[in-house]
Design a protein around this motif. Structure first.
Motif, PDB file in Angstrom:
ATOM      1  N   CYS A  54      18.984 185.893  28.123  1.00  0.00           N
ATOM      2  CA  CYS A  54      19.573 187.359  29.520  1.00  0.00           C
ATOM      3  C   CYS A  54      18.644 187.956  29.481  1.00  0.00           C
ATOM      4  O   CYS A  54      18.604 188.699  30.939  1.00  0.00           O
ATOM      5  N   ASP A  55      17.947 188.452  28.310  1.00  0.00           N
ATOM      6  CA  ASP A  55      16.411 189.377  28.889  1.00  0.00           C
ATOM      7  C   ASP A  55      15.674 188.425  29.697  1.00  0.00           C
ATOM      8  O   ASP A  55      15.724 189.041  31.508  1.00  0.00           O
ATOM      9  N   THR A  56      14.889 187.218  29.926  1.00  0.00           N
ATOM     10  CA  THR A  56      14.203 186.615  30.069  1.00  0.00           C
ATOM     11  C   THR A  56      14.027 185.178  29.353  1.00  0.00           C
ATOM     12  O   THR A  56      13.240 184.996  29.265  1.00  0.00           O
ATOM     13  N   PRO A  57      13.853 183.810  29.861  1.00  0.00           N
ATOM     14  CA  PRO A  57      13.639 182.701  29.504  1.00  0.00           C
ATOM     15  C   PRO A  57      12.270 182.666  28.735  1.00  0.00           C
ATOM     16  O   PRO A  57      11.467 181.980  28.432  1.00  0.00           O
ATOM     17  N   ALA A  58      10.974 183.840  29.902  1.00  0.00           N
ATOM     18  CA  ALA A  58       9.940 183.373  29.591  1.00  0.00           C
ATOM     19  C   ALA A  58       9.645 183.979  28.443  1.00  0.00           C
ATOM     20  O   ALA A  58       8.262 184.096  27.956  1.00  0.00           O
ATOM     21  N   ASP A  67      13.250 184.278  37.991  1.00  0.00           N
ATOM     22  CA  ASP A  67      13.217 185.283  38.011  1.00  0.00           C
ATOM     23  C   ASP A  67      14.634 186.051  36.792  1.00  0.00           C
ATOM     24  O   ASP A  67      14.733 184.723  36.471  1.00  0.00           O
ATOM     25  N   SER A  68      14.244 186.909  36.622  1.00  0.00           N
ATOM     26  CA  SER A  68      15.565 187.475  35.500  1.00  0.00           C
ATOM     27  C   SER A  68      15.942 188.889  36.148  1.00  0.00           C
ATOM     28  O   SER A  68      16.356 189.362  37.040  1.00  0.00           O
ATOM     29  N   GLY A  69      17.629 188.240  36.484  1.00  0.00           N
ATOM     30  CA  GLY A  69      18.727 189.014  37.008  1.00  0.00           C
ATOM     31  C   GLY A  69      18.683 190.612  36.059  1.00  0.00           C
ATOM     32  O   GLY A  69      18.724 191.377  36.855  1.00  0.00           O
ATOM     33  N   LYS A  70      18.208 190.449  35.173  1.00  0.00           N
ATOM     34  CA  LYS A  70      18.109 191.946  34.024  1.00  0.00           C
ATOM     35  C   LYS A  70      16.452 192.879  34.482  1.00  0.00           C
ATOM     36  O   LYS A  70      16.919 193.382  34.740  1.00  0.00           O
ATOM     37  N   LEU A  71      15.780 192.247  34.175  1.00  0.00           N
ATOM     38  CA  LEU A  71      14.340 191.878  35.197  1.00  0.00           C
ATOM     39  C   LEU A  71      14.314 192.864  36.194  1.00  0.00           C
ATOM     40  O   LEU A  71      14.004 194.282  36.266  1.00  0.00           O
ATOM     41  N   VAL A 161      18.052 197.966  26.775  1.00  0.00           N
ATOM     42  CA  VAL A 161      17.633 196.411  27.387  1.00  0.00           C
ATOM     43  C   VAL A 161      18.446 195.373  26.914  1.00  0.00           C
ATOM     44  O   VAL A 161      19.283 194.781  27.698  1.00  0.00           O
ATOM     45  N   ASP A 162      18.274 194.672  25.587  1.00  0.00           N
ATOM     46  CA  ASP A 162      19.339 194.103  25.505  1.00  0.00           C
ATOM     47  C   ASP A 162      20.060 195.150  24.143  1.00  0.00           C
ATOM     48  O   ASP A 162      19.386 195.976  23.358  1.00  0.00           O
TER      49      ASP A 162
END
Length: 241
Positions: A54-58, A67-71, A161-162
């Protein structure tokens, strides 16, 4: 003033999320409650992985360049905050997420401080004093480092953020900025990804406050997270036969 600031998974992010979710759903549906209790740590680790996605798979995939929707959502919010000359505390459980955010803020010409679990006490105090004296635009803080001893009344905005899903810990974080004697309003934004376990656990939190820290830390040991609750978090509504 508390606001849920919602975002969508990016397409590349969603594919990874759905694959991980499907794998966990199949595992849970194929297990008895006794089997799940024996492998509880593994299940909690899988839930943690979904939260990272949800944050980023990175955060755990070095070759992820999607991309990251949350970022994206966070950066939009920070642009608004920057325009209004607000000063912000940004909390995340994941140190890697703070590192990613820090790089993005540099591109935005925002000056930052950062405290993680490995930051020495003396440096923490020096950064805290500098921030409260007007230096810097944003203060990045990891969950484990930000719980105690920080008095950051130089900020008027807090971003989680999370979600930690622990009201006491969230209140403690918000309390870094919203101290007695603080004369300004403090705005608190919780970043929540639609259609994910972030929404599910937020709902469950209302029903069962003690679920919270076990999902957060992966330290659940008393077996209090039931099969029904795991199914609910994973969106498995039908009863097992």
């Amino acid at each position: 003033i508390e606001v849920s600031y919602r975002n969508e998974l990016a397409d590349s992010q969603k594919a990874i999320y759905l694959a991980q979710l499907k794998q966990m759903q199949e595992r849970v549906l194929a297990s008895t409650e006794e089997e799940l209790n024996r492998s509880k740590m593994e299940i909690l680790s899988g839930l943690m992985r979904l939260r990272q996605i949800c944050d980023t798979p990175a955060l755990f995939m070095e070759d992820y360049h999607g991309d990251s929707g949350k970022l994206e959502s966070l950066l939009e919010l920070l642009e608004q905050i920057q325009t209004g000359s607000h000063r912000v505390l940004i909390f995340s459980q994941f140190r890697g997420m703070l590192d990613i955010i820090e790089k993005e803020l540099k591109k935005m010409k925002m000056e930052t401080f950062k405290i993680t679990g490995s930051t020495p006490a003396k440096e923490r105090q020096e950064m805290t004093n500098a921030f409260n004296n007007g230096e810097g635009d944003a203060f990045l803080i990891s969950l484990k480092a930000g719980g105690v001893g920080l008095n950051l009344t130089g900020a008027d905005t807090v971003i989680l953020v999370d979600l930690w899903w622990n009201p006491a810990v969230e209140s403690q974080a918000i309390g870094r900025a919203h101290r007695m004697g603080q004369e300004r309003n403090v705005e608190v934004y919780r970043l929540i990804t639609r259609g994910t376990i972030e929404e599910k656990i937020q709902e469950l939190q209302e029903q069962k406050k003690n679920l919270v820290s076990e999902v957060l830390d992966g330290t659940e040991s008393r077996g209090s997270l039931t099969l029904t609750e795991i199914q609910e978090i994973l969106g498995i509504s039908e009863a097992k036969t």
